[in-house]
Design a protein around this motif. Structure first.
Motif, short mmCIF file in Angstrom:
data_model
loop_
_atom_site.label_atom_id
_atom_site.label_comp_id
_atom_site.label_asym_id
_atom_site.label_seq_id
_atom_site.Cartn_x
_atom_site.Cartn_y
_atom_site.Cartn_z
N VAL A 7 24.90 11.09 -57.42
CA VAL A 7 24.62 10.79 -58.83
C VAL A 7 24.82 9.31 -59.09
O VAL A 7 24.01 8.66 -59.77
CB VAL A 7 25.52 11.65 -59.74
N LEU A 13 19.19 13.13 -60.95
CA LEU A 13 20.02 13.26 -62.14
C LEU A 13 19.72 14.57 -62.85
O LEU A 13 20.64 15.27 -63.31
CB LEU A 13 19.79 12.08 -63.07
N ALA A 41 21.26 17.39 -60.92
CA ALA A 41 22.71 17.44 -61.08
C ALA A 41 23.09 18.05 -62.42
O ALA A 41 24.00 18.89 -62.51
CB ALA A 41 23.29 16.03 -60.95
#
Lengths: 371, 174
Positions: B72, B90, B93
Protein backbone atom coordinates in the motif's frame (compact mmCIF):
# COMPACT_ATOMS: atom_id res chain seq x y z
CA UNK A 1 -11.56 1.69 -61.15
CA UNK A 2 -10.65 5.22 -60.68
CA UNK A 3 -10.81 4.75 -56.99
CA UNK A 4 -8.42 1.85 -57.03
CA UNK A 5 -6.10 3.79 -59.25
CA UNK A 6 -6.13 6.65 -56.82
CA UNK A 7 -5.51 4.40 -53.87
CA UNK A 8 -2.70 2.66 -55.63
CA UNK A 9 -1.05 5.90 -56.38
CA UNK A 10 -1.56 6.91 -52.81
CA UNK A 11 -0.16 3.81 -51.25
CA UNK A 12 2.68 3.75 -53.71
CA UNK A 13 4.32 6.68 -52.11
CA UNK A 14 3.11 9.15 -49.59
CA UNK A 15 5.67 11.68 -50.69
CA UNK A 16 4.25 12.58 -54.09
CA UNK A 17 0.76 12.77 -52.68
CA UNK A 18 1.88 15.18 -50.08
CA UNK A 19 3.68 17.26 -52.61
CA UNK A 20 0.61 17.28 -54.77
CA UNK A 21 -1.51 18.45 -51.88
CA UNK A 22 0.90 21.21 -51.13
CA UNK A 23 1.03 22.22 -54.74
CA UNK A 24 -2.72 22.18 -55.00
CA UNK A 25 -3.25 24.37 -52.00
CA UNK A 26 -0.52 26.70 -53.09
CA UNK A 27 -2.02 26.93 -56.49
CA UNK A 28 -5.47 27.68 -55.16
CA UNK A 29 -4.20 30.26 -52.76
CA UNK A 30 -2.21 31.96 -55.46
CA UNK A 31 -5.17 32.13 -57.77
CA UNK A 32 -7.39 33.48 -55.07
CA UNK A 33 -4.94 36.15 -54.23
CA UNK A 34 -4.71 37.08 -57.85
CA UNK A 35 -8.44 37.24 -58.17
CA UNK A 36 -8.87 39.30 -55.06
CA UNK A 37 -6.19 41.75 -55.97
CA UNK A 38 -7.21 42.23 -59.56
CA UNK A 39 -10.87 42.83 -58.97
CA UNK A 40 -12.47 45.09 -56.39
CA UNK A 41 -15.26 43.14 -54.71
CA UNK A 42 -17.94 45.80 -54.89
CA UNK A 43 -18.93 45.18 -58.51
CA UNK A 44 -19.28 41.50 -57.83
CA UNK A 45 -22.85 41.45 -56.66
CA UNK A 46 -25.21 41.21 -59.58
CA UNK A 47 -23.80 38.53 -61.78
CA UNK A 48 -22.86 36.33 -58.88
CA UNK A 49 -26.26 36.37 -57.29
CA UNK A 50 -27.79 35.72 -60.65
CA UNK A 51 -25.51 32.74 -61.04
CA UNK A 52 -26.24 31.46 -57.59
CA UNK A 53 -29.93 31.16 -58.24
CA UNK A 54 -29.36 28.76 -61.06
CA UNK A 55 -28.44 25.15 -60.41
CA UNK A 56 -24.76 24.50 -60.55
CA UNK A 57 -24.69 22.58 -63.82
CA UNK A 58 -26.66 25.27 -65.54
CA UNK A 59 -24.38 27.89 -64.21
CA UNK A 60 -21.41 25.99 -65.47
CA UNK A 61 -22.96 25.61 -68.86
CA UNK A 62 -23.85 29.24 -68.96
CA UNK A 63 -20.34 30.10 -68.11
CA UNK A 64 -19.13 27.79 -70.72
CA UNK A 65 -21.18 29.12 -73.58
CA UNK A 66 -20.44 32.79 -73.09
CA UNK A 67 -17.35 34.25 -74.63
CA UNK A 68 -14.17 34.10 -72.76
CA UNK A 69 -14.00 37.66 -71.50
CA UNK A 70 -17.45 37.69 -69.93
CA UNK A 71 -16.99 34.32 -68.34
CA UNK A 72 -13.69 35.49 -67.05
CA UNK A 73 -15.34 38.50 -65.51
CA UNK A 74 -18.14 36.50 -63.97
CA UNK A 75 -15.80 33.98 -62.54
CA UNK A 76 -13.52 36.60 -61.19
CA UNK A 77 -16.58 38.11 -59.59
CA UNK A 78 -17.41 34.77 -58.06
CA UNK A 79 -13.87 34.33 -57.01
CA UNK A 80 -13.85 37.77 -55.52
CA UNK A 81 -16.94 37.02 -53.58
CA UNK A 82 -16.06 33.56 -52.46
CA UNK A 83 -12.42 34.02 -51.96
CA UNK A 84 -12.29 36.09 -48.76
CA UNK A 85 -13.55 33.36 -46.39
CA UNK A 86 -11.43 30.80 -48.12
CA UNK A 87 -8.57 33.16 -48.11
CA UNK A 88 -8.93 33.70 -44.41
CA UNK A 89 -9.24 29.97 -43.99
CA UNK A 90 -6.01 29.43 -45.77
CA UNK A 91 -4.29 32.21 -43.92
CA UNK A 92 -1.39 30.01 -42.97
CA UNK A 93 -0.47 29.41 -46.58
CA UNK A 94 2.70 31.03 -47.72
CA UNK A 95 2.67 32.23 -51.25
CA UNK A 96 5.83 31.18 -52.95
CA UNK A 97 8.02 33.38 -55.01
CA UNK A 98 9.94 30.41 -56.26
CA UNK A 99 9.57 30.30 -60.06
CA UNK A 100 10.06 26.55 -60.25
CA UNK A 101 7.21 25.90 -57.87
CA UNK A 102 4.98 28.32 -59.67
CA UNK A 103 5.68 26.68 -62.98
CA UNK A 104 4.88 23.26 -61.58
CA UNK A 105 1.70 24.59 -60.06
CA UNK A 106 0.70 25.96 -63.41
CA UNK A 107 1.31 22.63 -65.04
CA UNK A 108 -0.77 20.86 -62.46
CA UNK A 109 -3.56 23.33 -62.88
CA UNK A 110 -3.62 22.72 -66.60
CA UNK A 111 -3.88 19.00 -66.05
CA UNK A 112 -6.64 19.43 -63.53
CA UNK A 113 -8.40 21.72 -65.90
CA UNK A 114 -8.39 19.21 -68.65
CA UNK A 115 -9.70 16.61 -66.32
CA UNK A 116 -12.45 18.80 -65.01
CA UNK A 117 -13.39 19.99 -68.41
CA UNK A 118 -13.84 16.46 -69.65
CA UNK A 119 -15.83 15.65 -66.55
CA UNK A 120 -18.19 18.53 -66.76
CA UNK A 121 -18.99 18.91 -70.40
CA UNK A 122 -17.73 15.76 -72.04
CA UNK A 123 -15.78 17.69 -74.63
CA UNK A 124 -12.35 16.88 -75.87
CA UNK A 125 -9.81 18.32 -73.51
CA UNK A 126 -7.95 20.39 -76.08
CA UNK A 127 -10.29 23.39 -75.96
CA UNK A 128 -9.75 24.09 -72.33
CA UNK A 129 -8.46 27.62 -72.30
CA UNK A 130 -11.66 29.42 -71.32
CA UNK A 131 -12.91 26.60 -69.13
CA UNK A 132 -9.98 27.04 -66.80
CA UNK A 133 -12.27 29.36 -64.95
CA UNK A 134 -15.11 26.88 -64.93
CA UNK A 135 -12.94 24.24 -63.41
CA UNK A 136 -11.86 26.74 -60.89
CA UNK A 137 -15.46 27.55 -60.17
CA UNK A 138 -16.34 23.93 -59.68
CA UNK A 139 -13.47 23.46 -57.34
CA UNK A 140 -14.34 26.54 -55.42
CA UNK A 141 -17.91 25.45 -54.91
CA UNK A 142 -17.08 22.03 -53.56
CA UNK A 143 -13.89 22.98 -51.89
CA UNK A 144 -13.75 20.84 -48.71
CA UNK A 145 -14.76 17.60 -50.36
CA UNK A 146 -12.98 18.26 -53.58
CA UNK A 147 -9.38 18.67 -52.57
CA UNK A 148 -8.71 15.05 -51.88
CA UNK A 149 -10.30 13.66 -55.01
CA UNK A 150 -8.82 16.37 -57.16
CA UNK A 151 -5.40 15.59 -55.79
CA UNK A 152 -5.84 11.92 -56.35
CA UNK A 153 -6.95 12.54 -59.87
CA UNK A 154 -4.02 14.69 -60.64
CA UNK A 155 -1.47 11.98 -60.25
CA UNK A 156 -2.76 9.51 -62.83
CA UNK A 157 -4.17 12.19 -65.07
CA UNK A 158 -1.39 12.33 -67.71
CA UNK A 159 -2.44 8.89 -68.83
CA UNK A 160 -6.07 9.79 -68.96
CA UNK A 161 -6.00 12.91 -71.07
CA UNK A 162 -6.54 11.09 -74.33
CA UNK A 163 -9.29 8.76 -73.30
CA UNK A 164 -12.80 8.79 -74.61
CA UNK A 165 -15.63 10.91 -73.35
CA UNK A 166 -17.63 7.89 -72.33
CA UNK A 167 -15.03 6.83 -69.89
CA UNK A 168 -14.95 10.29 -68.48
CA UNK A 169 -18.67 10.35 -68.04
CA UNK A 170 -18.36 7.16 -66.05
CA UNK A 171 -15.65 8.75 -64.03
CA UNK A 172 -17.88 11.65 -63.32
CA UNK A 173 -20.59 9.38 -62.01
CA UNK A 174 -18.16 7.54 -59.79
CA UNK A 175 -16.75 10.75 -58.54
CA UNK A 176 -20.06 12.30 -57.68
CA UNK A 177 -21.19 9.17 -55.90
CA UNK A 178 -18.03 8.73 -53.86
CA UNK A 179 -17.40 12.29 -53.00
CA UNK A 180 -18.98 12.12 -49.57
CA UNK A 181 -17.43 8.75 -48.86
CA UNK A 182 -14.01 10.10 -49.50
CA UNK A 183 -14.41 13.10 -47.29
CA UNK A 184 -15.64 10.99 -44.39
CA UNK A 185 -12.83 8.53 -44.94
CA UNK A 186 -10.30 11.28 -44.80
CA UNK A 187 -11.79 12.54 -41.58
CA UNK A 188 -11.34 9.09 -40.12
CA UNK A 189 -7.80 8.85 -41.31
CA UNK A 190 -6.71 12.17 -39.89
CA UNK A 191 -5.46 10.86 -36.51
CA UNK A 192 -3.27 8.31 -38.26
CA UNK A 193 -1.57 10.64 -40.62
CA UNK A 194 1.75 10.06 -38.88
CA UNK A 195 1.66 6.35 -39.72
CA UNK A 196 3.29 5.82 -43.05
CA UNK A 197 2.43 2.80 -45.10
CA UNK A 198 5.42 1.22 -46.72
CA UNK A 199 5.37 -0.58 -50.00
CA UNK A 200 2.95 -3.45 -50.04
CA UNK A 201 1.28 -2.60 -46.75
CA UNK A 202 -2.42 -2.18 -46.39
CA UNK A 203 -3.72 1.35 -46.14
CA UNK A 204 -7.22 1.04 -44.79
CA UNK A 205 -7.83 2.60 -41.44
CA UNK A 206 -8.03 -0.66 -39.53
CA UNK A 207 -4.67 -1.80 -40.74
CA UNK A 208 -3.17 1.56 -39.96
CA UNK A 209 -4.56 1.50 -36.45
CA UNK A 210 -3.37 -2.03 -35.92
CA UNK A 211 0.08 -1.13 -37.12
CA UNK A 212 0.21 1.86 -34.82
CA UNK A 213 -0.84 -0.31 -31.91
CA UNK A 214 1.82 -2.88 -32.67
CA UNK A 215 4.48 -0.23 -32.89
CA UNK A 216 3.37 1.11 -29.53
CA UNK A 217 3.57 -2.33 -27.98
CA UNK A 218 7.02 -2.87 -29.44
CA UNK A 219 8.24 0.41 -27.99
CA UNK A 220 6.97 -0.57 -24.56
CA UNK A 221 8.56 -3.97 -24.90
CA UNK A 222 11.87 -2.35 -25.64
CA UNK A 223 11.50 -0.22 -22.53
CA UNK A 224 10.73 -3.26 -20.44
CA UNK A 225 13.66 -5.09 -21.95
CA UNK A 226 15.95 -2.34 -20.79
CA UNK A 227 14.51 -2.52 -17.30
CA UNK A 228 14.88 -6.21 -16.67
CA UNK A 229 18.53 -7.19 -16.21
CA UNK A 230 19.89 -9.67 -18.69
CA UNK A 231 16.85 -9.40 -20.90
CA UNK A 232 18.23 -7.31 -23.72
CA UNK A 233 20.08 -10.20 -25.32
CA UNK A 234 17.05 -12.42 -25.65
CA UNK A 235 15.32 -12.52 -28.99
CA UNK A 236 11.66 -13.25 -29.35
CA UNK A 237 8.65 -11.68 -27.71
CA UNK A 238 7.53 -14.74 -25.80
CA UNK A 239 10.92 -15.32 -24.22
CA UNK A 240 11.25 -11.69 -23.25
CA UNK A 241 7.82 -11.77 -21.70
CA UNK A 242 8.73 -14.92 -19.80
CA UNK A 243 11.81 -13.21 -18.46
CA UNK A 244 9.82 -10.18 -17.41
CA UNK A 245 7.29 -12.39 -15.64
CA UNK A 246 10.05 -14.19 -13.82
CA UNK A 247 11.56 -10.91 -12.76
CA UNK A 248 8.28 -9.59 -11.40
CA UNK A 249 7.63 -12.84 -9.58
CA UNK A 250 11.07 -12.87 -8.02
CA UNK A 251 10.61 -9.28 -6.88
CA UNK A 252 7.28 -10.11 -5.32
CA UNK A 253 8.78 -13.11 -3.59
CA UNK A 254 11.57 -10.93 -2.26
CA UNK A 255 9.04 -8.54 -0.84
CA UNK A 256 7.34 -11.42 0.89
CA UNK A 257 10.57 -12.71 2.39
CA UNK A 258 11.56 -9.24 3.51
CA UNK A 259 8.22 -8.65 5.15
CA UNK A 260 8.62 -11.89 7.05
CA UNK A 261 12.05 -10.84 8.20
CA UNK A 262 10.66 -7.46 9.16
CA UNK A 263 7.94 -9.14 11.14
CA UNK A 264 10.63 -10.94 13.08
CA UNK A 265 12.45 -7.71 13.91
CA UNK A 266 9.36 -5.55 14.10
CA UNK A 267 9.38 -4.47 17.77
CA UNK A 268 12.57 -2.52 17.46
CA UNK A 269 11.15 -0.60 14.54
CA UNK A 270 8.12 0.25 16.60
CA UNK A 271 10.18 1.53 19.41
CA UNK A 272 12.41 3.57 17.16
CA UNK A 273 9.51 5.09 15.37
CA UNK A 274 7.72 5.90 18.55
CA UNK A 275 10.72 7.68 19.91
CA UNK A 276 11.05 9.44 16.60
CA UNK A 277 7.56 10.75 16.85
CA UNK A 278 7.92 11.58 20.48
CA UNK A 279 11.04 13.57 19.83
CA UNK A 280 9.40 15.30 16.95
CA UNK A 281 6.50 16.67 18.95
CA UNK A 282 7.91 16.37 22.41
CA UNK A 283 6.24 19.50 23.65
CA UNK A 284 2.81 18.11 22.94
CA UNK A 285 3.54 14.80 24.55
CA UNK A 286 0.92 15.29 27.24
CA UNK A 287 -1.92 15.30 24.71
CA UNK A 288 -5.21 13.73 25.31
CA UNK A 289 -5.84 10.05 25.16
CA UNK A 290 -8.60 10.56 22.64
CA UNK A 291 -6.15 10.49 19.79
CA UNK A 292 -5.06 6.97 20.57
CA UNK A 293 -8.60 5.93 21.22
CA UNK A 294 -9.67 7.21 17.87
CA UNK A 295 -6.77 5.50 16.26
CA UNK A 296 -7.81 2.29 17.90
CA UNK A 297 -11.38 2.78 16.80
CA UNK A 298 -10.35 2.72 13.17
CA UNK A 299 -10.58 -0.64 11.47
CA UNK A 300 -7.53 -2.40 10.13
CA UNK A 301 -7.35 -0.10 7.24
CA UNK A 302 -3.93 1.10 6.43
CA UNK A 303 -5.12 3.91 4.22
CA UNK A 304 -7.48 5.45 6.64
CA UNK A 305 -5.26 4.98 9.60
CA UNK A 306 -2.50 6.66 7.76
CA UNK A 307 -4.74 9.51 6.83
CA UNK A 308 -5.88 9.85 10.37
CA UNK A 309 -2.28 9.68 11.35
CA UNK A 310 -1.43 12.65 9.20
CA UNK A 311 -4.48 14.41 10.47
CA UNK A 312 -3.54 13.93 14.05
CA UNK A 313 -0.02 14.94 13.47
CA UNK A 314 -1.12 18.17 12.01
CA UNK A 315 -3.81 19.03 14.51
CA UNK A 316 -3.05 17.31 17.74
CA UNK A 317 -0.39 14.67 17.73
CA UNK A 318 -1.26 11.49 19.56
CA UNK A 319 1.05 10.20 22.23
CA UNK A 320 2.24 7.09 20.52
CA UNK A 321 4.71 6.09 23.18
CA UNK A 322 1.93 5.20 25.55
CA UNK A 323 1.71 1.71 24.22
CA UNK A 324 5.26 0.67 24.72
CA UNK A 325 5.41 2.44 28.04
CA UNK A 326 2.25 0.77 29.15
CA UNK A 327 2.92 -2.84 28.62
CA UNK A 328 6.47 -3.29 27.49
CA UNK A 329 8.66 -2.21 30.34
CA UNK A 330 11.02 -5.08 29.96
CA UNK A 331 14.77 -4.92 30.40
CA UNK A 332 15.35 -5.18 26.69
CA UNK A 333 13.23 -2.18 26.04
CA UNK A 334 14.77 -0.28 28.87
CA UNK A 335 18.15 -0.69 27.29
CA UNK A 336 16.78 0.42 23.98
CA UNK A 337 15.11 3.36 25.61
CA UNK A 338 18.32 4.56 27.16
CA UNK A 339 20.14 4.25 23.92
CA UNK A 340 17.55 5.97 21.85
CA UNK A 341 16.91 8.72 24.33
CA UNK A 342 20.55 9.39 24.53
CA UNK A 343 21.15 10.01 20.87
CA UNK A 344 17.84 9.74 19.17
CA UNK A 345 18.64 12.28 16.52
CA UNK A 346 21.83 10.67 15.47
CA UNK A 347 20.08 7.33 15.43
CA UNK A 348 17.35 8.76 13.25
CA UNK A 349 19.80 10.26 10.89
CA UNK A 350 21.61 6.98 10.77
CA UNK A 351 18.40 5.20 9.86
CA UNK A 352 17.51 7.71 7.22
CA UNK A 353 21.02 7.67 5.82
CA UNK A 354 20.85 3.95 5.76
CA UNK A 355 17.60 4.14 3.83
CA UNK A 356 18.67 6.79 1.45
CA UNK A 357 22.28 5.99 0.73
CA UNK A 358 22.68 2.27 1.09
CA UNK A 359 19.62 1.50 -0.90
CA UNK A 360 21.23 3.00 -3.93
CA UNK A 361 24.10 0.57 -3.75
CA UNK A 362 22.12 -2.60 -3.22
CA UNK A 363 21.44 -4.83 -6.14
CA UNK A 364 18.89 -7.60 -6.35
CA UNK A 365 21.67 -10.13 -6.66
CA UNK A 366 23.15 -9.00 -3.39
CA UNK A 367 19.77 -9.23 -1.82
CA UNK A 368 19.37 -12.74 -3.12
CA UNK A 369 22.75 -13.73 -1.81
CA UNK A 370 22.01 -12.30 1.57
CA UNK A 371 18.73 -14.05 1.74
CA UNK B 1 14.94 19.43 12.42
CA UNK B 2 13.77 15.91 12.39
CA UNK B 3 14.29 13.78 9.37
CA UNK B 4 10.61 13.25 8.74
CA UNK B 5 10.15 16.94 8.10
CA UNK B 6 13.18 16.95 5.85
CA UNK B 7 11.85 14.02 3.96
CA UNK B 8 8.46 15.58 3.61
CA UNK B 9 10.06 18.69 2.20
CA UNK B 10 12.03 16.58 -0.22
CA UNK B 11 8.87 14.73 -1.09
CA UNK B 12 7.05 17.91 -1.98
CA UNK B 13 9.90 19.12 -4.17
CA UNK B 14 10.10 15.79 -5.93
CA UNK B 15 6.38 15.82 -6.41
CA UNK B 16 6.53 19.11 -8.24
CA UNK B 17 9.26 17.72 -10.46
CA UNK B 18 7.22 14.72 -11.39
CA UNK B 19 4.19 16.86 -12.07
CA UNK B 20 6.25 18.97 -14.41
CA UNK B 21 7.59 16.03 -16.35
CA UNK B 22 4.37 14.09 -16.53
CA UNK B 23 3.48 14.98 -20.08
CA UNK B 24 5.92 12.66 -21.81
CA UNK B 25 4.72 9.85 -23.95
CA UNK B 26 6.20 7.00 -21.96
CA UNK B 27 6.49 8.30 -18.47
CA UNK B 28 8.28 5.96 -16.12
CA UNK B 29 9.60 8.15 -13.38
CA UNK B 30 11.50 6.40 -10.70
CA UNK B 31 9.49 6.68 -7.50
CA UNK B 32 11.21 8.16 -4.51
CA UNK B 33 12.75 5.86 -1.98
CA UNK B 34 12.34 8.20 0.95
CA UNK B 35 8.68 8.68 0.24
CA UNK B 36 8.08 4.99 0.23
CA UNK B 37 10.20 4.61 3.34
CA UNK B 38 8.28 7.21 5.25
CA UNK B 39 4.93 5.78 4.23
CA UNK B 40 6.05 2.31 5.12
CA UNK B 41 7.47 3.25 8.50
CA UNK B 42 4.35 5.15 9.41
CA UNK B 43 2.08 2.32 8.47
CA UNK B 44 4.31 -0.07 10.39
CA UNK B 45 4.05 2.05 13.46
CA UNK B 46 0.30 2.23 13.01
CA UNK B 47 0.16 -1.49 12.66
CA UNK B 48 1.94 -2.09 15.91
CA UNK B 49 -0.07 0.60 17.60
CA UNK B 50 -3.19 -1.28 16.71
CA UNK B 51 -1.74 -4.69 17.45
CA UNK B 52 0.78 -4.49 20.24
CA UNK B 53 3.54 -6.95 20.24
CA UNK B 54 2.20 -8.93 23.14
CA UNK B 55 -1.09 -9.50 21.41
CA UNK B 56 -1.63 -13.09 20.33
CA UNK B 57 -0.68 -12.53 16.73
CA UNK B 58 1.35 -15.10 15.00
CA UNK B 59 4.39 -14.03 13.07
CA UNK B 60 2.73 -15.19 9.91
CA UNK B 61 -0.17 -12.87 10.33
CA UNK B 62 2.14 -10.03 11.15
CA UNK B 63 4.20 -10.76 8.08
CA UNK B 64 1.11 -10.65 5.93
CA UNK B 65 0.15 -7.36 7.48
CA UNK B 66 3.58 -5.96 6.85
CA UNK B 67 3.52 -7.13 3.28
CA UNK B 68 0.22 -5.44 2.70
CA UNK B 69 1.45 -2.27 4.34
CA UNK B 70 4.49 -2.38 2.10
CA UNK B 71 2.40 -2.72 -1.03
CA UNK B 72 0.00 0.00 0.00
CA UNK B 73 2.79 2.40 0.81
CA UNK B 74 4.46 1.56 -2.46
CA UNK B 75 1.26 2.38 -4.29
CA UNK B 76 1.03 5.63 -2.40
CA UNK B 77 4.62 6.53 -3.07
CA UNK B 78 4.08 5.83 -6.74
CA UNK B 79 1.58 8.65 -6.86
CA UNK B 80 -1.67 7.26 -5.56
CA UNK B 81 -4.24 7.13 -8.29
CA UNK B 82 -2.09 8.43 -11.13
CA UNK B 83 -1.04 4.93 -12.09
CA UNK B 84 -3.44 2.18 -12.94
CA UNK B 85 -1.66 -0.49 -10.94
CA UNK B 86 -1.38 1.67 -7.82
CA UNK B 87 -5.03 2.55 -8.08
CA UNK B 88 -5.92 -1.11 -8.37
CA UNK B 89 -3.70 -1.97 -5.41
CA UNK B 90 -5.24 0.68 -3.20
CA UNK B 91 -8.73 -0.32 -4.22
CA UNK B 92 -8.02 -3.96 -3.56
CA UNK B 93 -6.54 -3.17 -0.16
CA UNK B 94 -9.59 -1.14 0.80
CA UNK B 95 -11.88 -3.90 -0.37
CA UNK B 96 -9.99 -6.57 1.52
CA UNK B 97 -10.07 -4.44 4.60
CA UNK B 98 -13.80 -4.08 4.35
CA UNK B 99 -14.10 -7.81 3.98
CA UNK B 100 -11.93 -8.44 6.96
CA UNK B 101 -13.89 -6.04 9.08
CA UNK B 102 -17.19 -7.53 8.12
CA UNK B 103 -16.44 -11.22 8.06
CA UNK B 104 -13.98 -12.56 10.51
CA UNK B 105 -10.67 -12.71 8.74
CA UNK B 106 -11.66 -14.51 5.62
CA UNK B 107 -9.13 -13.95 2.94
CA UNK B 108 -10.94 -13.10 -0.22
CA UNK B 109 -9.48 -14.68 -3.25
CA UNK B 110 -8.96 -12.14 -5.94
CA UNK B 111 -9.40 -13.36 -9.47
CA UNK B 112 -8.53 -10.97 -12.21
CA UNK B 113 -10.99 -10.98 -14.98
CA UNK B 114 -9.45 -11.43 -18.37
CA UNK B 115 -11.72 -10.54 -21.19
CA UNK B 116 -11.22 -12.66 -24.24
CA UNK B 117 -11.49 -9.61 -26.47
CA UNK B 118 -8.34 -8.14 -25.09
CA UNK B 119 -6.44 -11.26 -25.97
CA UNK B 120 -5.74 -10.01 -29.43
CA UNK B 121 -1.98 -10.20 -29.39
CA UNK B 122 -1.42 -13.28 -31.47
CA UNK B 123 2.25 -13.78 -30.81
CA UNK B 124 2.32 -14.34 -27.10
CA UNK B 125 -1.20 -14.55 -25.73
CA UNK B 126 -0.53 -16.77 -22.74
CA UNK B 127 2.52 -14.77 -21.66
CA UNK B 128 0.63 -11.50 -21.68
CA UNK B 129 -2.15 -13.14 -19.72
CA UNK B 130 0.25 -14.34 -17.10
CA UNK B 131 1.69 -10.84 -16.92
CA UNK B 132 -1.84 -9.56 -16.52
CA UNK B 133 -2.31 -11.75 -13.52
CA UNK B 134 0.89 -10.47 -11.96
CA UNK B 135 0.43 -6.75 -12.35
CA UNK B 136 -2.39 -5.44 -10.17
CA UNK B 137 -5.26 -4.13 -12.18
CA UNK B 138 -3.86 -5.64 -15.34
CA UNK B 139 -6.96 -7.56 -16.24
CA UNK B 140 -8.65 -4.63 -17.87
CA UNK B 141 -5.70 -2.96 -19.54
CA UNK B 142 -4.93 -3.08 -23.18
CA UNK B 143 -1.59 -4.54 -24.09
CA UNK B 144 0.46 -1.42 -24.63
CA UNK B 145 -0.86 0.08 -21.41
CA UNK B 146 -0.07 -3.15 -19.66
CA UNK B 147 3.53 -2.93 -20.81
CA UNK B 148 3.85 0.62 -19.61
CA UNK B 149 2.34 -0.17 -16.24
CA UNK B 150 4.55 -3.21 -15.92
CA UNK B 151 7.63 -1.10 -16.49
CA UNK B 152 6.60 1.30 -13.76
CA UNK B 153 5.60 -1.53 -11.49
CA UNK B 154 8.97 -3.21 -11.89
CA UNK B 155 10.75 0.00 -11.02
CA UNK B 156 8.62 0.46 -7.93
CA UNK B 157 9.07 -3.13 -6.86
CA UNK B 158 12.84 -2.98 -7.10
CA UNK B 159 12.81 0.26 -5.15
CA UNK B 160 10.64 -1.38 -2.53
CA UNK B 161 12.93 -4.36 -2.27
CA UNK B 162 15.93 -2.11 -1.79
CA UNK B 163 14.31 -0.06 0.94
CA UNK B 164 13.00 -3.08 2.78
CA UNK B 165 16.37 -4.73 2.55
CA UNK B 166 17.94 -1.66 4.09
CA UNK B 167 15.37 -1.64 6.85
CA UNK B 168 16.00 -5.28 7.62
CA UNK B 169 19.74 -4.79 7.56
CA UNK B 170 19.68 -1.71 9.70
CA UNK B 171 17.21 -2.93 12.28
CA UNK B 172 18.07 -6.56 12.73
CA UNK B 173 20.19 -7.32 15.80
CA UNK B 174 23.87 -7.43 15.07
Amino acid sequence: MDLTGGFGARSGGAGPCREAIGLESLHLGDEFRQLVTTLPPDNAGGSFTALLELPSTQAVELLHFTDSSSSQAAVTAIGGDIAPPLHSFGGTLTFPSNPVLLERAARFSVIATEQQNGNVSGETPTSSVPSNSSANLDRVKTEPAETDSAVEKQVPSPNQTNRSGKRKDFEKKVKSSTKKNKSSEENEKLPYVHVRARRGQATDSHSLAERARREKINARMKLLQELVPGCDKIQGTALVLDEIINHVQSLQRQVEMLSMRLAAVNPRIDFNLDTILASENGSLMDGSFSGTAMQLAWPHQAIETEQSFHHHRQLQPPPPQQWPFEGLNQPVWGREEDQTHGNDHSNLMAVSENVMVDSANLHPNQVKMEL
Amino acid sequence: MSFIKVLILKFSSLRTQTMASSDKTINTDVPEKDVFAIHFLQSLSNLTTQNPFNSPDTTNYRARKIKKAAYVSMAKAAGGSSRLWSRALLGRAAKENNKIVRFARRKRKVTWKISSKRRSDQRAPEATDRLRNLVPGGGTMETSKLMEETAHYIKCLSMQVKVMQCLVDGLSPK
